[in-house]
Design a protein around this motif. Sequence first.
Motif, PDB file in Angstrom:
ATOM      1  N   SER A 144      19.101  36.680  46.423  1.00 49.89           N
ATOM      2  CA  SER A 144      19.959  36.967  45.278  1.00 49.89           C
ATOM      3  C   SER A 144      19.856  35.869  44.237  1.00 49.89           C
ATOM      4  O   SER A 144      19.891  36.132  43.045  1.00 49.89           O
ATOM      5  CB  SER A 144      21.414  37.113  45.719  1.00 49.89           C
ATOM      6  N   PHE A 182      32.038  38.725  31.154  1.00 50.07           N
ATOM      7  CA  PHE A 182      30.732  38.825  31.799  1.00 50.07           C
ATOM      8  C   PHE A 182      29.673  38.219  30.902  1.00 50.07           C
ATOM      9  O   PHE A 182      29.624  38.491  29.706  1.00 50.07           O
ATOM     10  CB  PHE A 182      30.393  40.287  32.096  1.00 50.07           C
ATOM     11  N   THR A 208      30.193  48.925  35.029  1.00 43.16           N
ATOM     12  CA  THR A 208      28.863  48.368  34.724  1.00 43.16           C
ATOM     13  C   THR A 208      28.084  49.322  33.835  1.00 43.16           C
ATOM     14  O   THR A 208      28.253  50.541  33.878  1.00 43.16           O
ATOM     15  CB  THR A 208      28.070  48.123  36.025  1.00 43.16           C
ATOM     16  N   CYS A 222      18.999  40.456  35.366  1.00 43.09           N
ATOM     17  CA  CYS A 222      20.323  40.909  35.776  1.00 43.09           C
ATOM     18  C   CYS A 222      20.311  42.427  35.920  1.00 43.09           C
ATOM     19  O   CYS A 222      19.797  43.133  35.037  1.00 43.09           O
ATOM     20  CB  CYS A 222      21.353  40.477  34.733  1.00 43.09           C
ATOM     21  N   VAL A 241      23.471  46.047  42.241  1.00 40.04           N
ATOM     22  CA  VAL A 241      24.498  46.656  41.396  1.00 40.04           C
ATOM     23  C   VAL A 241      23.855  47.707  40.501  1.00 40.04           C
ATOM     24  O   VAL A 241      22.814  47.467  39.896  1.00 40.04           O
ATOM     25  CB  VAL A 241      25.211  45.579  40.543  1.00 40.04           C
ATOM     26  N   LEU A 260      26.481  38.631  40.206  1.00 33.75           N
ATOM     27  CA  LEU A 260      26.210  40.020  40.546  1.00 33.75           C
ATOM     28  C   LEU A 260      25.006  40.108  41.471  1.00 33.75           C
ATOM     29  O   LEU A 260      23.962  39.518  41.192  1.00 33.75           O
ATOM     30  CB  LEU A 260      25.942  40.844  39.289  1.00 33.75           C
ATOM     31  N   ILE A 289      29.231  44.596  31.397  1.00 28.74           N
ATOM     32  CA  ILE A 289      30.370  45.129  32.134  1.00 28.74           C
ATOM     33  C   ILE A 289      31.521  45.295  31.158  1.00 28.74           C
ATOM     34  O   ILE A 289      31.911  44.332  30.485  1.00 28.74           O
ATOM     35  CB  ILE A 289      30.798  44.189  33.282  1.00 28.74           C
ATOM     36  N   CYS A 319      24.208  36.527  34.466  1.00 31.52           N
ATOM     37  CA  CYS A 319      24.599  37.568  35.410  1.00 31.52           C
ATOM     38  C   CYS A 319      25.838  37.144  36.209  1.00 31.52           C
ATOM     39  O   CYS A 319      25.954  37.420  37.394  1.00 31.52           O
ATOM     40  CB  CYS A 319      23.436  37.914  36.339  1.00 31.52           C
ATOM     41  N   LEU A 323      29.997  37.188  36.482  1.00 31.43           N
ATOM     42  CA  LEU A 323      31.299  37.748  36.133  1.00 31.43           C
ATOM     43  C   LEU A 323      32.327  36.649  36.355  1.00 31.43           C
ATOM     44  O   LEU A 323      32.379  36.063  37.438  1.00 31.43           O
ATOM     45  CB  LEU A 323      31.612  38.956  37.017  1.00 31.43           C
TER      46      LEU A 323
END
Length: 161
Positions: free
Chosen positions: A20, A53, A160, A26, A126, A122, A31, A58, A60
């Motif tokens: 990750s 965001f 999203t 991203c 996603v 994220l 968002i 990337c 939040l």
Amino acid sequence: MIRIGILFVACSLIAMAFCSAQVTVCPAQGINISAYGQGCSPFFAAPTLSGSFDASTCILTLNMSSAQSCCNTFRNGRFLIVGNNAANTPVPAFGPTCNLLAQVDLIVALGANAADEILVALPPWVQPAVDIYLQGANSFFSTFSFTTDVELTNGVKLTTF
């Protein structure tokens, strides 16, 4: 056999975290973040939950406030309620105006001393057009009455795109 299973799960989680962290694109362009409902508190003003965001990182960022503790009342827990749907479920044990505003699919325990700012990277899986509903909760312990009181934030809807 159980130790091998636990080791496998731990190694898988570490590998997922490493992978990750290596994501350069991203998965979400953005968002939409919208607040709804009202929080409640047995103390003073109700706490709030808000967010922003940053697509370039990337990340939040969630901001969850909390009542100031006083008079031998100490915060002993912070939680984030995560759900796939909005809710409006009364919780009279928390107060006459307290409602759960997110369907409870997951409760994330943040710890009593967690910062007001929560950063969430994220994950690469996603998808766009996903709605996630959040609500924060703070619990307090009173050394006078030996009770635990809970306050809830407003709800926040994340979509999203």
